[in-house]
Each structure stands twice: as C-alpha cells, then as structure tokens.
Write a protein that holds these residues in place. Structure first.
Motif, PDB file in Angstrom:
ATOM      1  N   HIS A 168       3.851 -50.148 -69.496  1.00 48.16           N
ATOM      2  CA  HIS A 168       2.750 -49.238 -69.164  1.00 48.16           C
ATOM      3  C   HIS A 168       3.196 -47.794 -69.023  1.00 48.16           C
ATOM      4  O   HIS A 168       2.376 -46.874 -69.136  1.00 48.16           O
ATOM      5  CB  HIS A 168       2.087 -49.680 -67.853  1.00 48.16           C
ATOM      6  N   SER A 169       4.486 -47.557 -68.784  1.00 47.31           N
ATOM      7  CA  SER A 169       4.954 -46.181 -68.606  1.00 47.31           C
ATOM      8  C   SER A 169       5.026 -45.416 -69.922  1.00 47.31           C
ATOM      9  O   SER A 169       5.068 -44.184 -69.930  1.00 47.31           O
ATOM     10  CB  SER A 169       6.340 -46.180 -67.951  1.00 47.31           C
ATOM     11  N   TYR A 285       6.471 -40.878 -59.277  1.00 48.15           N
ATOM     12  CA  TYR A 285       5.247 -41.642 -59.026  1.00 48.15           C
ATOM     13  C   TYR A 285       5.520 -43.110 -59.362  1.00 48.15           C
ATOM     14  O   TYR A 285       5.834 -43.436 -60.506  1.00 48.15           O
ATOM     15  CB  TYR A 285       4.091 -41.105 -59.871  1.00 48.15           C
ATOM     16  N   GLU A 286       5.379 -43.956 -58.370  1.00 52.90           N
ATOM     17  CA  GLU A 286       5.691 -45.366 -58.526  1.00 52.90           C
ATOM     18  C   GLU A 286       4.924 -46.000 -59.677  1.00 52.90           C
ATOM     19  O   GLU A 286       5.446 -46.823 -60.419  1.00 52.90           O
ATOM     20  CB  GLU A 286       5.392 -46.104 -57.221  1.00 52.90           C
ATOM     21  N   GLU A 287       3.657 -45.609 -59.840  1.00 49.93           N
ATOM     22  CA  GLU A 287       2.828 -46.223 -60.874  1.00 49.93           C
ATOM     23  C   GLU A 287       3.277 -45.841 -62.286  1.00 49.93           C
ATOM     24  O   GLU A 287       2.838 -46.449 -63.264  1.00 49.93           O
ATOM     25  CB  GLU A 287       1.362 -45.834 -60.679  1.00 49.93           C
ATOM     26  N   CYS A 288       4.149 -44.839 -62.402  1.00 50.47           N
ATOM     27  CA  CYS A 288       4.626 -44.396 -63.719  1.00 50.47           C
ATOM     28  C   CYS A 288       6.005 -44.951 -64.072  1.00 50.47           C
ATOM     29  O   CYS A 288       6.495 -44.718 -65.180  1.00 50.47           O
ATOM     30  CB  CYS A 288       4.682 -42.871 -63.775  1.00 50.47           C
ATOM     31  N   THR A 289       6.627 -45.656 -63.141  1.00 50.86           N
ATOM     32  CA  THR A 289       7.998 -46.110 -63.398  1.00 50.86           C
ATOM     33  C   THR A 289       8.019 -47.298 -64.354  1.00 50.86           C
ATOM     34  O   THR A 289       7.157 -48.174 -64.293  1.00 50.86           O
ATOM     35  CB  THR A 289       8.699 -46.509 -62.090  1.00 50.86           C
ATOM     36  N   HIS A 291       9.144 -50.885 -65.974  1.00 51.75           N
ATOM     37  CA  HIS A 291       9.751 -52.146 -65.530  1.00 51.75           C
ATOM     38  C   HIS A 291      10.778 -52.639 -66.542  1.00 51.75           C
ATOM     39  O   HIS A 291      11.605 -53.491 -66.223  1.00 51.75           O
ATOM     40  CB  HIS A 291       8.682 -53.219 -65.285  1.00 51.75           C
ATOM     41  N   ARG A 305      15.306 -47.948 -64.509  1.00 49.03           N
ATOM     42  CA  ARG A 305      15.061 -47.922 -63.072  1.00 49.03           C
ATOM     43  C   ARG A 305      16.215 -48.627 -62.356  1.00 49.03           C
ATOM     44  O   ARG A 305      16.601 -49.743 -62.707  1.00 49.03           O
ATOM     45  CB  ARG A 305      13.749 -48.615 -62.720  1.00 49.03           C
ATOM     46  N   ALA A 351       7.533 -40.492 -64.221  1.00 49.95           N
ATOM     47  CA  ALA A 351       8.352 -41.505 -63.533  1.00 49.95           C
ATOM     48  C   ALA A 351       9.468 -40.887 -62.708  1.00 49.95           C
ATOM     49  O   ALA A 351       9.775 -41.374 -61.618  1.00 49.95           O
ATOM     50  CB  ALA A 351       8.942 -42.480 -64.549  1.00 49.95           C
TER      51      ALA A 351
END
Length: 429
Positions: A168-169, A285-289, A291, A305, A351
């Motif tokens: 998603h990033s 921003y956590e939502e941009c990191t 996985h 990460r 991110a």
C-alpha cells in the motif's frame, strides 16, 4: 587448530562461528571497539541476493542512475567499471550467476541453521518487492527475469497496479513499468545478527575477541603463522616490542582493509572499494510505512522498515582509490543523500522523516566480476574471505562455511566451478 581471523564484521564473525563449529580455536582481531562497526553497520538489510540484486549484470552501471560516478578518465575506478560492464551481456550474466548461485544456497542453509539452533531474532522480515519506473528500464531487467524462470526461483511478476495492491505504500500514480515480488526472500538487521552470533560464541567459549587492535603484517612459515599487531591507542613501542600472535592459520576477512595485508605477499587484486551511503530515518506516518522491503531495481536503493525506523541504503559513490582515504566531498555526499531521499519520495512517500535521518557512509570492497574472494591464497596457512559487495550480507555465512571446510581439510559442498570462480588467483588468468 589455532586460527586468527582478521576482521570483526559480519564476514569475520560468521567465519569465527563456522571455524568454532568445526572444532578450531579462534581469535578474532578487530580494530574497532566491538563487532559490526565498519561496513556491516550500515547494511541495507537484504539477506541474500537474487539475480535482480547481484552487483553484476545488466542493471549495474548500465545507466549509472544509482551510482554517484566521479572517476577521472584514466582512473582505477573507470577501469574497474569497464571490467564489470563486460558482465552486462545476458550470456555472461547467466554464466556468472551460475557460479554464484551455489554459494547463495549454501548461505541460506547456514543462516537457517544458526537462526534455528539459537532461536535468534534479528528483525527478520519476509517479502522483497523490486519496482522499475520506465519501460526501457524494464527491458534491462528481462535477463534477470529469465534466470528467475530458468532456475524456478519463487517470484511473481506484477503490473504497477498489482504492486500498489500488494504494497500500500507504493503509489500507483504516476504509472510505472512494473515490479517483481519475492515473497520468501528476507531482510534483516545485519549488525544485530553479527552481535547476536558474537554473544553465542562468548557463551560457548573457544573464540577470543581482541578489540581495538589493527594488524600490521602477517607472518607465514612452514609450521606456523602469526600476525603482527599495531600498538593499541595510546601505546608507544619500539620496533623490537612488536606484539605478535602465533597460530596455525590466518583468515583475512577485513573488508576494504584486506588488500594491503595481502600485497606484502605480492598478491595485488583488482578489487575496488566502493563507498556506500545509507539513511536511517524515523517513521513519519505509520499508515505510509511499507510492510515489504521495496527496492528501486535501477537505482539499486532498498527501503526497509526496521522497527520504528526506515533504512534507506544504496547510492554507491565510485571514486579513484586515491580519494577514498579522504572524507567524502560535500557535493558528492549531497548527491548521494539526494538520490536516497528521492527514492523514498518516489516509492514510499510519507513513510520516512528524511529531515531527521541519520546519515552513514562506509567502504565495501567489490570485485570486477561481482563475486567475493574466498579460499586459500598464496600459502597453505593463509585464507581469504572478503569482497562480497553490497548485495546480501548473508553470503558471508556461506563463504564462512567454505573457509571452515578448507581449513579443516574437508571438501566444501559447493561445486568445483564455484570454488575456482571465488579463488583469489582467478584474476591472474
């Protein structure tokens, strides 16, 4: 046998582990105050290279987008780049990957054994996504994709939209050519792994670590070998008071510091130190990191990460050797940092807080054929293990097993063609 290993990075510590496992007594000599302080410290995290990660072949130096390239017209750096460029042709690339692949698989087994045997946790993360921006650059990676198919390496070729769906990033816009997902390949914290293996060795015994001491010279005799140590910081000694440690065999695993130790024996290798840069930034921003680990295949920048931070690594600076002893010139440092920052902006926007990033630079030794230098060299009591380059710290664990087998008089489990391709003497052919 008593074996001295010169170098306390991932290669030296992995070598010490394999030698101890084989029953030898080991002394690791390291010039820094502890392990993993040199090139190991700033590693990007990719554990083992695939054909897309290998530092030879069609995507390396082909367009120089991932290289801050400033050699003179007649410099050693330019000669080195020309030799490495000879491996860009698909057939040459395939032949060289065939030589490297057994070492990759041996390394995979060696890491798995250490990991499972001691239940080590070193920020392992599965999943590596290579992404490519331009259609013409996508064409460059086709010979690597051919090798993935030929050797049935587990991967998925994805469109831009499929990449964005899986990770998603990664933004689907602006459009890009596509990507390759390796769901089983991993990234991990290389310096943490190195320190954990040292801890295992400390608990088991049989390995001594001598820190804060540099090796000035190696002595080789028929029955024994030895290393001469430079005085410790603050010490003053006369020429008659040289500290000498005797042993049965010496393994040179000192990265970019290896070549000067071998030149005393007339072994001059055409390897070139390449300066690598990395940024370690807090998460913005956590939502941009991400996985997955995201790799810009052409720039050769990896974005991983690691707990509450993002490690962005790549930006090779290719310079003449005479400039490598000096601090990196500010314009080159800025160009390298800008390359890394641009990759994060392009592929994982939001991110990483780049403005608060910790910058690192270090030298990694790279051979003109992209393969490490591993094996016996010059004398029956001298062994070498260096030149792994930036692509995959896990190769150290496999090459360490090769060294331990050779020191023990055991035939290594990799094919003869691979052993020959790794020998230091190959450059004399």
């Amino acid at each position: 046998m008593d074996v001295i290993v010169i170098g306390g990075g991932i290669v030296g510590v992995a070598t010490a582990y394999q030698l101890r496992t084989a029953g030898h007594r080991v002394c690791v000599v390291e010039r820094h105050a502890t392990v993993a302080q040199g090139a190991t410290y700033g590693h990007g995290g990719i554990v083992l290279p695939t054909p897309l990660d290998a530092w030879f072949g069609p995507t390396f130096l082909g367009n120089r987008r991932g290289v801050v390239y400033r050699p003179g017209l007649k410099s050693s750096a330019r000669r080195f780049a020309r030799r490495l460029a000879q491996l860009q042709a698909p057939e040459a690339f395939r032949d060289q990957w065939l030589r490297l692949r057994p070492l990759v698989e041996l390394s995979r087994e060696a890491i798995a054994s250490i990991e499972a045997g001691f239940h080590l946790e070193f920020e392992q993360r599965e999943g590596v996504l290579h992404v490519t921006r331009q259609p013409r650059e996508w064409e460059q990676v086709q010979s690597a994709l051919d090798l993935l198919r030929e050797f049935e390496m587990h991967h998925h070729v994805l469109s831009a939209s499929e990449c964005a769906d899986i990770e998603h990033s990664v933004p689907a816009e602006p459009a890009f050519a596509g990507g390759v997902l390796f769901p089983r390949e991993r990234t991990a914290n290389c310096p943490l792994f190195t320190k954990l293996v040292k801890q295992v060795l400390d608990e088991q015994g049989g390995v001594q670590f001598l820190f804060g001491r540099a090796v000035e010279a190696i002595r080789l005799e028929n029955q024994r070998a030895a290393v001469e140590l430079a005085p410790a910081e603050g010490e003053r000694k006369s020429a008659r008071e040289v500290d000498v440690i005797s042993c049965d065999a010496v393994v040179v695993a000192a990265g970019a510091g290896s070549a000067p130790l071998l030149e005393q024996f007339g072994l001059s290798l055409p390897l070139h130190p390449i300066r690598m840069l990395s940024l370690t930034a807090p998460i913005a921003y956590e939502e941009c990191t991400p996985h997955l680990t995201v790799v810009d295949s052409i720039r050769r920048v990896s974005m991983t990460r690691m707990n509450q931070r993002i490690r962005v690594a790549g930006a090779a600076v290719l310079q003449p050797e005479r400039e490598l002893a000096k601090p990196l010139a500010e314009p080159l440092a800025e160009a390298g940092a800008a390359l890394l920052a641009q990759a994060t902006h392009d592929w994982i926007p939001g991110a990483a807080k780049i403005s608060a990033a910790h910058e690192w630079e270090g030298l990694r030794l790279l051979s003109p054929d992209g393969l490490p230098v591993v094996g016996n060299a010059v004398h029956p009591r001298l062994f070498v293990n260096f030149g792994h380059g930036p692509a995959g710290w896990g190769l150290a664990c496999g090459s360490a097993k090769v060294i331990a087998d050779l020191v023990s008089g055991t035939t290594p489990s990799v094919p003869h063609d691979t052993l020959s391709a790794l020998r230091a003497e190959r450059f004399a052919n």
